[in-house]
Write a protein that holds these residues in place. Structure first.
Motif, PDB file in Angstrom:
ATOM      1  N   ALA A 325       0.831  -1.208   0.000  1.00 13.70           N
ATOM      2  CA  ALA A 325       0.000   0.000   0.000  1.00 13.70           C
ATOM      3  C   ALA A 325       0.863   1.254   0.000  1.00 13.70           C
ATOM      4  CB  ALA A 325      -0.926  -0.012   1.214  1.00 13.70           C
ATOM      5  N   ARG A 326       1.942   1.241   0.763  1.00 13.38           N
ATOM      6  CA  ARG A 326       2.815   2.414   0.829  1.00 13.38           C
ATOM      7  C   ARG A 326       3.587   2.598  -0.480  1.00 13.38           C
ATOM      8  NH1 ARG A 326       5.066   1.609   7.077  1.00 13.38           N
ATOM      9  NH2 ARG A 326       3.065   2.087   8.089  1.00 13.38           N
ATOM     10  N   LEU A 327       4.023   1.498  -1.066  1.00 14.28           N
ATOM     11  CA  LEU A 327       4.684   1.588  -2.370  1.00 14.28           C
ATOM     12  C   LEU A 327       3.731   2.158  -3.415  1.00 14.28           C
ATOM     13  CD1 LEU A 327       6.564  -1.845  -2.395  1.00 14.28           C
ATOM     14  CD2 LEU A 327       7.640   0.414  -2.338  1.00 14.28           C
ATOM     15  N   THR A 328       2.488   1.702  -3.375  1.00 12.93           N
ATOM     16  CA  THR A 328       1.483   2.190  -4.319  1.00 12.93           C
ATOM     17  C   THR A 328       1.264   3.692  -4.157  1.00 12.93           C
ATOM     18  OG1 THR A 328       0.368   0.037  -4.352  1.00 12.93           O
ATOM     19  CG2 THR A 328      -0.917   1.945  -5.062  1.00 12.93           C
ATOM     20  N   SER A 329       1.229   4.156  -2.916  1.00 13.03           N
ATOM     21  CA  SER A 329       1.046   5.591  -2.658  1.00 13.03           C
ATOM     22  C   SER A 329       2.206   6.407  -3.214  1.00 13.03           C
ATOM     23  CB  SER A 329       0.915   5.840  -1.150  1.00 13.03           C
ATOM     24  OG  SER A 329      -0.264   5.252  -0.642  1.00 13.03           O
ATOM     25  N   GLU A 330       3.418   5.908  -3.048  1.00 13.07           N
ATOM     26  CA  GLU A 330       4.580   6.632  -3.564  1.00 13.07           C
ATOM     27  C   GLU A 330       4.602   6.615  -5.089  1.00 13.07           C
ATOM     28  OE1 GLU A 330       6.899   8.479  -1.817  1.00 13.07           O
ATOM     29  OE2 GLU A 330       5.394   8.143  -0.258  1.00 13.07           O
ATOM     30  N   LEU A 331       4.247   5.484  -5.679  1.00 14.81           N
ATOM     31  CA  LEU A 331       4.220   5.384  -7.140  1.00 14.81           C
ATOM     32  C   LEU A 331       3.157   6.296  -7.744  1.00 14.81           C
ATOM     33  CD1 LEU A 331       4.657   1.526  -7.388  1.00 14.81           C
ATOM     34  CD2 LEU A 331       6.227   3.206  -8.398  1.00 14.81           C
ATOM     35  N   ALA A 332       2.085   6.522  -7.000  1.00 15.59           N
ATOM     36  CA  ALA A 332       1.002   7.380  -7.488  1.00 15.59           C
ATOM     37  C   ALA A 332       1.454   8.827  -7.671  1.00 15.59           C
ATOM     38  CB  ALA A 332      -0.184   7.318  -6.527  1.00 15.59           C
ATOM     39  N   LYS A 333       2.590   9.178  -7.079  1.00 15.84           N
ATOM     40  CA  LYS A 333       3.115  10.532  -7.239  1.00 15.84           C
ATOM     41  C   LYS A 333       3.732  10.744  -8.616  1.00 15.84           C
ATOM     42  CE  LYS A 333       4.006  10.913  -2.263  1.00 15.84           C
ATOM     43  NZ  LYS A 333       5.030  11.051  -1.196  1.00 15.84           N
ATOM     44  N   GLY A 334       3.907   9.623  -9.355  1.00 15.95           N
ATOM     45  CA  GLY A 334       4.316   9.723 -10.749  1.00 15.95           C
ATOM     46  C   GLY A 334       5.800   9.811 -11.018  1.00 15.95           C
ATOM     47  N   PRO A 336       9.786   8.003 -10.443  1.00 18.57           N
ATOM     48  CA  PRO A 336      10.516   6.811 -10.003  1.00 18.57           C
ATOM     49  C   PRO A 336      11.263   7.086  -8.697  1.00 18.57           C
ATOM     50  CG  PRO A 336      11.644   7.836 -11.852  1.00 18.57           C
ATOM     51  CD  PRO A 336      10.335   8.559 -11.700  1.00 18.57           C
ATOM     52  N   PHE A 337      11.489   6.043  -7.920  1.00 24.07           N
ATOM     53  CA  PHE A 337      12.199   6.212  -6.654  1.00 24.07           C
ATOM     54  C   PHE A 337      12.824   4.888  -6.229  1.00 24.07           C
ATOM     55  CE2 PHE A 337       7.963   4.793  -5.549  1.00 24.07           C
ATOM     56  CZ  PHE A 337       8.164   3.880  -4.518  1.00 24.07           C
ATOM     57  N   ARG A 338      13.766   4.981  -5.303  1.00 24.23           N
ATOM     58  CA  ARG A 338      14.361   3.811  -4.670  1.00 24.23           C
ATOM     59  C   ARG A 338      13.836   3.710  -3.241  1.00 24.23           C
ATOM     60  NH1 ARG A 338      20.656   4.084  -4.789  1.00 24.23           N
ATOM     61  NH2 ARG A 338      20.154   5.880  -3.474  1.00 24.23           N
ATOM     62  N   ILE A 339      13.619   2.501  -2.771  1.00 26.85           N
ATOM     63  CA  ILE A 339      13.137   2.314  -1.401  1.00 26.85           C
ATOM     64  C   ILE A 339      14.112   2.928  -0.407  1.00 26.85           C
ATOM     65  CG2 ILE A 339      12.627   0.584   0.375  1.00 26.85           C
ATOM     66  CD1 ILE A 339      11.559  -1.217  -1.864  1.00 26.85           C
ATOM     67  N   PHE A 340      15.410   2.806  -0.687  1.00 25.48           N
ATOM     68  CA  PHE A 340      16.407   3.347   0.231  1.00 25.48           C
ATOM     69  C   PHE A 340      16.216   4.847   0.436  1.00 25.48           C
ATOM     70  CE2 PHE A 340      20.499   5.030   1.531  1.00 25.48           C
ATOM     71  CZ  PHE A 340      20.893   4.131   2.507  1.00 25.48           C
ATOM     72  N   ASP A 341      15.799   5.544  -0.625  1.00 27.43           N
ATOM     73  CA  ASP A 341      15.615   6.996  -0.536  1.00 27.43           C
ATOM     74  C   ASP A 341      14.271   7.387   0.065  1.00 27.43           C
ATOM     75  OD1 ASP A 341      18.101   7.450  -1.771  1.00 27.43           O
ATOM     76  OD2 ASP A 341      17.199   7.177  -3.756  1.00 27.43           O
ATOM     77  N   ARG A 342      13.364   6.435   0.189  1.00 27.02           N
ATOM     78  CA  ARG A 342      12.038   6.702   0.766  1.00 27.02           C
ATOM     79  C   ARG A 342      11.788   5.799   1.976  1.00 27.02           C
ATOM     80  NH1 ARG A 342       8.741   8.805  -3.537  1.00 27.02           N
ATOM     81  NH2 ARG A 342      10.121  10.172  -4.746  1.00 27.02           N
ATOM     82  N   ALA A 343      12.841   5.521   2.726  1.00 28.73           N
ATOM     83  CA  ALA A 343      12.721   4.572   3.840  1.00 28.73           C
ATOM     84  C   ALA A 343      11.687   5.021   4.866  1.00 28.73           C
ATOM     85  CB  ALA A 343      14.081   4.381   4.506  1.00 28.73           C
ATOM     86  N   ASP A 344      11.644   6.321   5.165  1.00 30.04           N
ATOM     87  CA  ASP A 344      10.684   6.809   6.157  1.00 30.04           C
ATOM     88  C   ASP A 344       9.252   6.578   5.691  1.00 30.04           C
ATOM     89  OD1 ASP A 344      12.703   7.608   7.818  1.00 30.04           O
ATOM     90  OD2 ASP A 344      12.636   9.715   7.221  1.00 30.04           O
ATOM     91  N   GLU A 345       9.006   6.826   4.396  1.00 25.40           N
ATOM     92  CA  GLU A 345       7.654   6.671   3.867  1.00 25.40           C
ATOM     93  C   GLU A 345       7.257   5.198   3.725  1.00 25.40           C
ATOM     94  OE1 GLU A 345       9.285  10.584   2.447  1.00 25.40           O
ATOM     95  OE2 GLU A 345      10.023   8.521   2.598  1.00 25.40           O
ATOM     96  N   ILE A 346       8.201   4.348   3.325  1.00 31.00           N
ATOM     97  CA  ILE A 346       7.878   2.941   3.058  1.00 31.00           C
ATOM     98  C   ILE A 346       7.927   2.095   4.332  1.00 31.00           C
ATOM     99  CG2 ILE A 346       8.460   0.894   1.709  1.00 31.00           C
ATOM    100  CD1 ILE A 346       7.469   3.330   0.086  1.00 31.00           C
ATOM    101  N   LEU A 347       9.010   2.208   5.075  1.00 31.98           N
ATOM    102  CA  LEU A 347       9.155   1.397   6.287  1.00 31.98           C
ATOM    103  C   LEU A 347       8.430   2.025   7.473  1.00 31.98           C
ATOM    104  CD1 LEU A 347      12.933   0.409   6.038  1.00 31.98           C
ATOM    105  CD2 LEU A 347      10.943  -0.839   5.192  1.00 31.98           C
ATOM    106  N   GLY A 348       8.615   3.334   7.631  1.00 33.52           N
ATOM    107  CA  GLY A 348       7.996   4.007   8.762  1.00 33.52           C
ATOM    108  C   GLY A 348       8.595   3.541  10.080  1.00 33.52           C
ATOM    109  N   ALA A 349       8.183   4.166  11.149  1.00 33.53           N
ATOM    110  CA  ALA A 349       8.665   3.769  12.468  1.00 33.53           C
ATOM    111  C   ALA A 349       8.090   2.424  12.893  1.00 33.53           C
ATOM    112  CB  ALA A 349       8.297   4.845  13.493  1.00 33.53           C
ATOM    113  N   ASP A 350       6.966   2.030  12.284  1.00 31.87           N
ATOM    114  CA  ASP A 350       6.294   0.803  12.717  1.00 31.87           C
ATOM    115  C   ASP A 350       6.890  -0.467  12.119  1.00 31.87           C
ATOM    116  OD1 ASP A 350       5.407   1.712  10.238  1.00 31.87           O
ATOM    117  OD2 ASP A 350       3.421   0.817  10.450  1.00 31.87           O
ATOM    118  N   LEU A 351       7.480  -0.377  10.917  1.00 36.27           N
ATOM    119  CA  LEU A 351       7.996  -1.581  10.261  1.00 36.27           C
ATOM    120  C   LEU A 351       9.521  -1.641  10.185  1.00 36.27           C
ATOM    121  CD1 LEU A 351       5.524  -2.134   7.271  1.00 36.27           C
ATOM    122  CD2 LEU A 351       5.450  -3.085   9.579  1.00 36.27           C
ATOM    123  N   ALA A 352      10.192  -0.532  10.453  1.00 39.19           N
ATOM    124  CA  ALA A 352      11.657  -0.523  10.408  1.00 39.19           C
ATOM    125  C   ALA A 352      12.205  -1.525  11.420  1.00 39.19           C
ATOM    126  CB  ALA A 352      12.189   0.873  10.714  1.00 39.19           C
ATOM    127  N   GLY A 353      13.041  -2.435  10.951  1.00 35.17           N
ATOM    128  CA  GLY A 353      13.606  -3.459  11.818  1.00 35.17           C
ATOM    129  C   GLY A 353      12.763  -4.716  11.894  1.00 35.17           C
TER     130      GLY A 353
END
Length: 391
Positions: A325-334, A336-353
């Protein structure tokens, strides 16, 4: 030199299972990768509060684990040397017995001394090779300035990796309690000032927990704020290092008893440690499930592993769904991106680690199947650096 640390080495508790599982998952990829280009394929491990090597019940402590890993890595032509420092004479004697029996052909040193005294010489001895330093004190850690000094080595492309894992906050609440006292306890507080690189932590603590009667939630917030402040100062002094913070709990439903702070100046180190943390937490959950089963009726306990696997699958499916769902939200911005550069948005504090490469790969596959991206992760080794293209 000596101090009474014997009570800490009876048997491995749940929290120790987690930190050792993380190290066990981390040091092999660290040494394998960094040792592939180092001088003579050499890599160094420093264990600054080494303990006896094994607990009294025979389970591995950090010493036995690092020696085992060093022996295993010889199959990959990695020459790992282990440097153990421990300041309790009786504990050192036990560690020497373990190393003699299990060290094999590994080069190792054991020093009966304080890590603050020994560290400068050790850093000089390993200055040209990749280095992983583990600092797990029973009390306060060495001063922040000394931790930061570990990173006063060459940095940048082609230089040896430098990474540190430190156990923080042992005794923090006890020291913080002195902030509310009218007694003359300045010298005690100065010990923590030294460990944390100044008295900044006092205001941080009082901002989150202004009174002695503060709630448990306030104390937890204060503790975490101090740990985050420590990590920030370590990053500043360590010339561009990034950090991970792991809260270590006896059980999922209990408060943290300490925090692990990991620091590395290389993105690959941070990614690898994140994956190691995820694997360590999985083993920790398994350990807790087994321990809980031992306290139940035999007929129920017999099914504990099946129940644990079922719960793990639920977690995996839940995490992959959130990531997709988070990847889809970032892709909707139109763009390209790398997960490493969007770690806060993709992983968040809840999934990091919690999540690792396998979960991210599965999430990207879901997004690809949903035609939200044109990027196929098949065969891609580093999913964090894969450029995801909007469909």
């Amino acid at each position: 030199m000596s101090s009474d640390t014997s009570k800490f080495h009876k048997s491995k508790q749940s929290a120790a299972v987690l930190k050792h599982a993380v190290i066990n998952s981390y040091v092999t990829p660290f040494a394998s990768k960094t040792g592939s280009t180092s001088k003579g394929n050499r890599v160094a491990f420093i264990d600054g509060y080494a303990g006896p090597g094994r607990y009294e019940d025979g389970t591995e402590g950090s010493g036995a684990m690092l020696l085992r890993k060093a022996n295993e890595l010889t199959a990959l032509n990695r020459k790992v040397e282990c440097h153990f420092v421990e300041n309790d004479a009786a504990t050192v004697a036990r560690l020497r017995d373990v190393a003699s029996a299990e060290g094999g052909d590994v080069k190792y040193t054991i020093t009966d001394d304080d890590i603050s005294t020994r560290l400068p010489n050790l850093l000089d001895e390993v200055k040209d090779i990749p280095l992983f330093v583990y600092l797990d004190p029973c009390g306060l850690p060495i001063p922040l300035d000394e931790v930061a000094s570990i990173f006063k080595r060459p940095s940048g492309h082609g230089t040896p990796a430098t990474e540190v894992l430190i156990n923080l906050t042992a005794g923090l609440r006890r020291f913080a309690g002195m902030l509310y006292s009218e007694k003359a306890i300045g010298n005690s507080l100065k010990r923590l000032d030294e460990a944390f690189g100044g008295d900044w932590w006092r205001d941080v603590w009082l901002d989150k927990c202004p009174t002695k009667e503060g709630s448990e939630d306030q104390k937890m917030l204060a503790e975490l704020a101090v740990v985050e402040g420590y990590a920030e100062r370590l990053r500043q002094q360590a010339s561009g290092a990034g950090t991970w913070i792991i809260d270590v709990k006896p059980r999922v439903d209990l408060k943290p008893i300490y925090y692990l702070v990991f620091a590395s100046r290389h993105p690959d180190g941070l990614v690898t440690f994140g994956d190691a943390t995820s694997m360590g937490l999985e083993l920790w959950r398994k350990h807790n499930a087994e321990q809980a089963a031992e306290d139940t009726l035999f007929s129920v306990a017999a099914d504990w592993e099946d129940d644990w696997k079922s719960e793990e699958k639920k977690l995996k499916d839940q995490w992959i769904g959130i990531l997709a769902a988070r990847l889809t939200s970032e892709l909707a911005k139109g763009k390209p991106f790398r997960i490493f550069d969007r770690a806060d948005e993709i992983l968040g504090a809840d999934l990091a680690g919690l999540v690792r490469t396998m979960h991210l790969r599965a999430a990207v596959k879901e997004v690809l199947a949903a035609k939200k991206t044109t990027t196929d992760p098949k065969g891609v080794r580093d999913i964090y650096k894969l450029l995801l293209m909007p469909a």
